[in-house]
Design a protein around this motif. Structure first.
Motif, PDB file in Angstrom:
ATOM      1  N   GLN A   1      52.734  25.880 -23.864  1.00 40.70           N
ATOM      2  CA  GLN A   1      51.761  26.358 -22.891  1.00 40.70           C
ATOM      3  C   GLN A   1      50.348  26.180 -23.420  1.00 40.70           C
ATOM      4  O   GLN A   1      50.110  26.289 -24.618  1.00 40.70           O
ATOM      5  CB  GLN A   1      51.998  27.845 -22.597  1.00 40.70           C
ATOM      6  N   GLN A   3      46.456  27.571 -22.529  1.00 47.01           N
ATOM      7  CA  GLN A   3      45.618  28.479 -21.744  1.00 47.01           C
ATOM      8  C   GLN A   3      44.208  27.914 -21.691  1.00 47.01           C
ATOM      9  O   GLN A   3      43.669  27.469 -22.721  1.00 47.01           O
ATOM     10  CB  GLN A   3      45.596  29.876 -22.373  1.00 47.01           C
ATOM     11  N   VAL A   5      40.186  28.541 -20.227  1.00 45.76           N
ATOM     12  CA  VAL A   5      39.220  29.507 -19.719  1.00 45.76           C
ATOM     13  C   VAL A   5      37.878  28.819 -19.521  1.00 45.76           C
ATOM     14  O   VAL A   5      37.270  28.350 -20.499  1.00 45.76           O
ATOM     15  CB  VAL A   5      39.054  30.704 -20.672  1.00 45.76           C
ATOM     16  N   CYS A  22      35.074  24.707 -21.058  1.00 47.58           N
ATOM     17  CA  CYS A  22      36.472  25.084 -20.855  1.00 47.58           C
ATOM     18  C   CYS A  22      37.110  25.179 -22.234  1.00 47.58           C
ATOM     19  O   CYS A  22      37.270  24.157 -22.915  1.00 47.58           O
ATOM     20  CB  CYS A  22      37.179  24.063 -19.989  1.00 47.58           C
ATOM     21  N   ALA A  24      40.232  25.927 -24.670  1.00 49.81           N
ATOM     22  CA  ALA A  24      41.691  25.825 -24.625  1.00 49.81           C
ATOM     23  C   ALA A  24      42.316  26.518 -25.824  1.00 49.81           C
ATOM     24  O   ALA A  24      41.750  26.551 -26.915  1.00 49.81           O
ATOM     25  CB  ALA A  24      42.110  24.361 -24.609  1.00 49.81           C
ATOM     26  N   SER A  25      43.500  27.049 -25.609  1.00 54.94           N
ATOM     27  CA  SER A  25      44.260  27.648 -26.705  1.00 54.94           C
ATOM     28  C   SER A  25      45.742  27.458 -26.435  1.00 54.94           C
ATOM     29  O   SER A  25      46.153  27.215 -25.309  1.00 54.94           O
ATOM     30  CB  SER A  25      43.939  29.139 -26.832  1.00 54.94           C
ATOM     31  N   GLY A  26      46.515  27.547 -27.494  1.00 55.51           N
ATOM     32  CA  GLY A  26      47.955  27.527 -27.339  1.00 55.51           C
ATOM     33  C   GLY A  26      48.658  26.312 -27.886  1.00 55.51           C
ATOM     34  O   GLY A  26      49.766  26.398 -28.375  1.00 55.51           O
ATOM     35  N   TYR A 116      48.287  22.098 -16.588  1.00 51.39           N
ATOM     36  CA  TYR A 116      47.767  23.439 -16.848  1.00 51.39           C
ATOM     37  C   TYR A 116      46.385  23.568 -16.213  1.00 51.39           C
ATOM     38  O   TYR A 116      45.604  22.603 -16.218  1.00 51.39           O
ATOM     39  CB  TYR A 116      47.664  23.701 -18.364  1.00 51.39           C
ATOM     40  N   GLY A 118      42.863  26.291 -15.478  1.00 55.11           N
ATOM     41  CA  GLY A 118      42.131  27.518 -15.712  1.00 55.11           C
ATOM     42  C   GLY A 118      41.953  28.288 -14.419  1.00 55.11           C
ATOM     43  O   GLY A 118      42.417  27.864 -13.353  1.00 55.11           O
ATOM     44  N   GLN A 119      41.266  29.418 -14.524  1.00 56.24           N
ATOM     45  CA  GLN A 119      41.072  30.299 -13.375  1.00 56.24           C
ATOM     46  C   GLN A 119      39.854  29.922 -12.546  1.00 56.24           C
ATOM     47  O   GLN A 119      39.712  30.383 -11.413  1.00 56.24           O
ATOM     48  CB  GLN A 119      40.937  31.740 -13.841  1.00 56.24           C
TER      49      GLN A 119
END
Length: 127
Positions: A1, A3, A5, A22, A24-26, A116, A118-119
């Motif tokens: 996954q 993530q 933001v 933006c 990213a992590s994960g 994937y 973001g919001q």
């Protein structure tokens, strides 16, 4: 996954500039091509830009070409969208997206090819 933001949105006058980020992590960020999309009220999600894993290749929608620039810093796990000469029609929620591939390849503008999301961050350009 992965993530994602987004940040950096806001209100700006026509002709102004904003830089979206933006984070990213994960997973290993450099394994992913990244894209930017936007969606205005009552409209479908629209492709804006995409960038390959190393930042050496980009592709833009005609509507933003020459005004927007995407870049990335893999050491910071961040992709950017520099937006200059903003117009009221650029008003939208802006989303970043990650693709499970190092290159944006076939269908770079098709949101279905991104894995994937973001919001989103709101960008409002006043006239």
């Amino acid at each position: 996954q992965v993530q994602l933001v987004e940040s950096g949105g806001g209100l700006v006058q026509a002709g102004g500039s904003l830089r979206l980020s933006c984070a990213a992590s994960g997973r290993t960020f450099s394994n992913y091509a990244m894209g930017w999309f936007r969606q205005a009220p009552g409209k479908e999600r629209e492709f804006v830009a995409t960038i390959n894993w190393s930042g050496t290749s980009t592709y833009y929608a005609d509507s933003v070409k020459g005004r927007f620039t995407s870049s990335r810093d893999n050491a910071k796990n961040t992709v950017y969208l520099q937006m200059n000469s903003l117009k009221p029609e650029d008003t939208a929620v802006y989303y970043c997206a990650a693709k499970n591939h190092k290159d944006y390849g076939v269908g770079p503008s098709d949101p279905r090819t991104y894995d994937y999301w973001g919001q989103g961050t709101q960008v409002t350009v006043s006239s």
